[in-house]
Design an enzyme around this catalytic site. Structure first.
Site, short mmCIF file in Angstrom:
data_model
loop_
_atom_site.label_atom_id
_atom_site.label_comp_id
_atom_site.label_asym_id
_atom_site.label_seq_id
_atom_site.Cartn_x
_atom_site.Cartn_y
_atom_site.Cartn_z
N HIS A 1 24.36 21.55 66.34
CA HIS A 1 23.79 20.10 66.13
C HIS A 1 22.30 20.28 65.91
O HIS A 1 21.67 19.22 65.26
CB HIS A 1 24.11 18.98 67.01
CG HIS A 1 25.67 18.78 66.98
ND1 HIS A 1 26.27 17.69 66.08
CD2 HIS A 1 26.73 19.40 67.35
CE1 HIS A 1 27.55 17.73 66.22
NE2 HIS A 1 27.83 18.65 67.00
N ASP B 1 13.87 18.29 63.70
CA ASP B 1 15.05 17.72 64.00
C ASP B 1 16.39 18.55 63.39
O ASP B 1 16.26 18.86 61.98
CB ASP B 1 15.18 16.36 63.75
CG ASP B 1 15.53 15.65 65.10
OD1 ASP B 1 16.42 15.99 65.70
OD2 ASP B 1 15.24 14.27 65.11
#
Length: 458
Positions: free
Chosen positions: A156, A364
């Site tokens: 992730h 991110d």
């Protein structure tokens, strides 16, 4: 159809009468319910004597099997190797890495314990889907215990370039471990390319074709699966919660002022210091915005036991006080900084009320806040997203105003442009980004990964 087994560091145990928190938990629960399944991982509890076997609960067709962690494992596995070594390195922040050898021992030890407790629960035709950086060695541990099931892994967070990764002690072992999965999923093509380059340079893996590697006589597939959101559910929720008393009080207090909103975990990867300085630059470079603009920054507490996070909180509190002290007035506080967690519905209502969403992480994996902000907007009068080029979602949301998160003047210019954008352009941009969100929604993410893993889908 084979049973699905989901493994994650933290298991979101269902609470009677309460919806599951977050679209990701809902998507995985839906997949487990359809196929009959097991969700295995840490309960979130720290105990003096951790469980020798998992505690199992059955809820709506899903078995939830959880373990507690000892204080030592919590400190050294979770806070240590996972979040003081892997997390900063994978977010390209080598200066924040705090490596100690006992951390790596704990990382191996906890993954071995997970495998010891999980292996007896696995049936021969189960398909395993393992999630995130805490559990990269788990496929190897399970293979060593005799499992031959299909095992997929989804990362992730970002995957760093090799010249960053090789600064981390133990990186070759982690690459070897990742090659024991059958399918590796990444958020972006850049992340997949970084893994493939690292695997070839560090451990001699061979890239046979796009998305296909061979290492130690095993074939491994890689794929790009950007995590999405439940677009329709978020649109409905934001419209409903816009009229709640809490959101209406905020709007009444704003009057005619423009609301900009940022919602993040309190983490150095989110670029919050740079965002605050950019907000200050907005008033210096575009003084007509003074008195007419408010930034609400919600930063939910995170990993407060790590010194880097506690220091960040103090710096943000200082910056917030400075900005309000210098630029504020008797009837106007320009920056509303809230270091607490808010209910999901209220956040969606705030997104819908905002003129600008500010999502400027330094790095991110995806950043679902960007997608949630877009999904929550009124399509007839939508707000504008200002988005970091270094967020994974930037690969999909090309109609956002894209900025370099380290360039505070550029962010300030992006904020001013967003505030000044005429309604027809806002509508065009929003419509195009919504089409992307619908194509890559949370259900598509789950289906594509499991189809490629070979577990089938009804």
């Amino acid at each position: 159809m084979s049973r699905l087994v989901v493994v994650s560091n933290r298991v979101p145990l269902p609470q009677p009468g309460q919806p599951q928190a977050g679209g990701l938990a809902v998507a995985l629960s839906d997949a487990l319910s359809r196929r009959g399944g097991l969700w295995f991982g840490w309960s979130g509890e720290v105990s003096e004597q951790p469980d020798s076997r998992p505690s199992i609960r059955h809820h709506e067709g899903i078995d939830y099997a959880t373990l507690s962690l000892s204080r030592e494992d919590y400190d050294d596995f979770y806070l240590g190797y996972s979040n003081a070594v892997i997390w900063p390195v994978f977010h390209f922040n080598l200066g924040a890495m705090d490596y100690q050898r006992r951390y790596s021992h704990a990382y191996t030890r906890v993954n071995a314990r997970f495998a010891d407790c999980l292996a007896p629960l696995i049936e021969p035709d189960d398909t395993l889907w393992i999630h995130d950086y805490h559990l990269m060695p788990l496929a190897r541990e399970l293979r060593e215990r005799g499992l031959r099931n299909r095992i997929g892994f989804f990362l992730h967070i970002p995957f760093p370039d090799y010249d960053v990764l090789r600064a981390m002690p133990g990186h070759r072992a982690l690459l070897e471990d990742l090659c024991r999965f059958d399918l590796l999923g990444f958020q972006t093509a850049n992340d997949r390319h970084a893994f493939e380059e690292s695997a070839t340079r560090a451990i001699g893996a061979l890239v046979r074709a796009s998305g296909q590697l061979r290492h130690r006589n095993r074939d491994l597939r890689t794929g790009v699966y950007p995590v999405g959101v439940d677009v329709a559910a978020l649109a409905d929720l934001s419209a409903q919660t816009l009229t709640t008393p809490a959101v209406q009080r905020l709007l009444d207090g704003l009057g005619e002022r423009d609301l900009m909103i940022g919602v993040d975990r309190l983490d150095y990867s989110k670029g919050l210091e740079q965002r605050f300085r950019a907000f200050e630059a907005l008033f210096d470079d575009y003084p007509h915005r003074r008195g007419h603009t408010v930034l609400m920054q919600i930063a939910s507490p995170s990993r407060g036991d790590i010194a880097e996070y506690a220091d960040l909180r103090q710096r943000l509190e200082g910056l917030s006080g400075h900005i309000n002290g210098v630029y504020g007035d008797l009837d106007w506080a320009p920056l509303h900084y809230l270091n607490r967690t808010f209910e999901r519905g209220a956040i969606m209502g705030l997104y819908r009320a905002a003129r600008v969403g500010v999502v400027t992480p330094l790095r991110d994996g995806m950043n679902l806040v960007a997608k949630e902000f877009i999904a929550s907007q009124d399509p007839d009068n939508p707000g504008v997203l200002v988005l970091s080029d270094l967020a994974g979602s930037a690969a999909e949301l090309s109609d956002a105003i894209r900025v370099n998160p380290y360039d505070t003047d550029a962010i300030a210019a992006g904020l001013n442009r967003a505030l000044a954008m005429p309604r027809p352009e806002r509508r065009r941009r929003h419509e195009r980004m919504m089409a992307v969100l619908h194509h890559n929604d949370i259900g598509a993410w789950e289906r594509r990964f499991l189809d490629d893993l070979g577990g089938g889908h009804d």
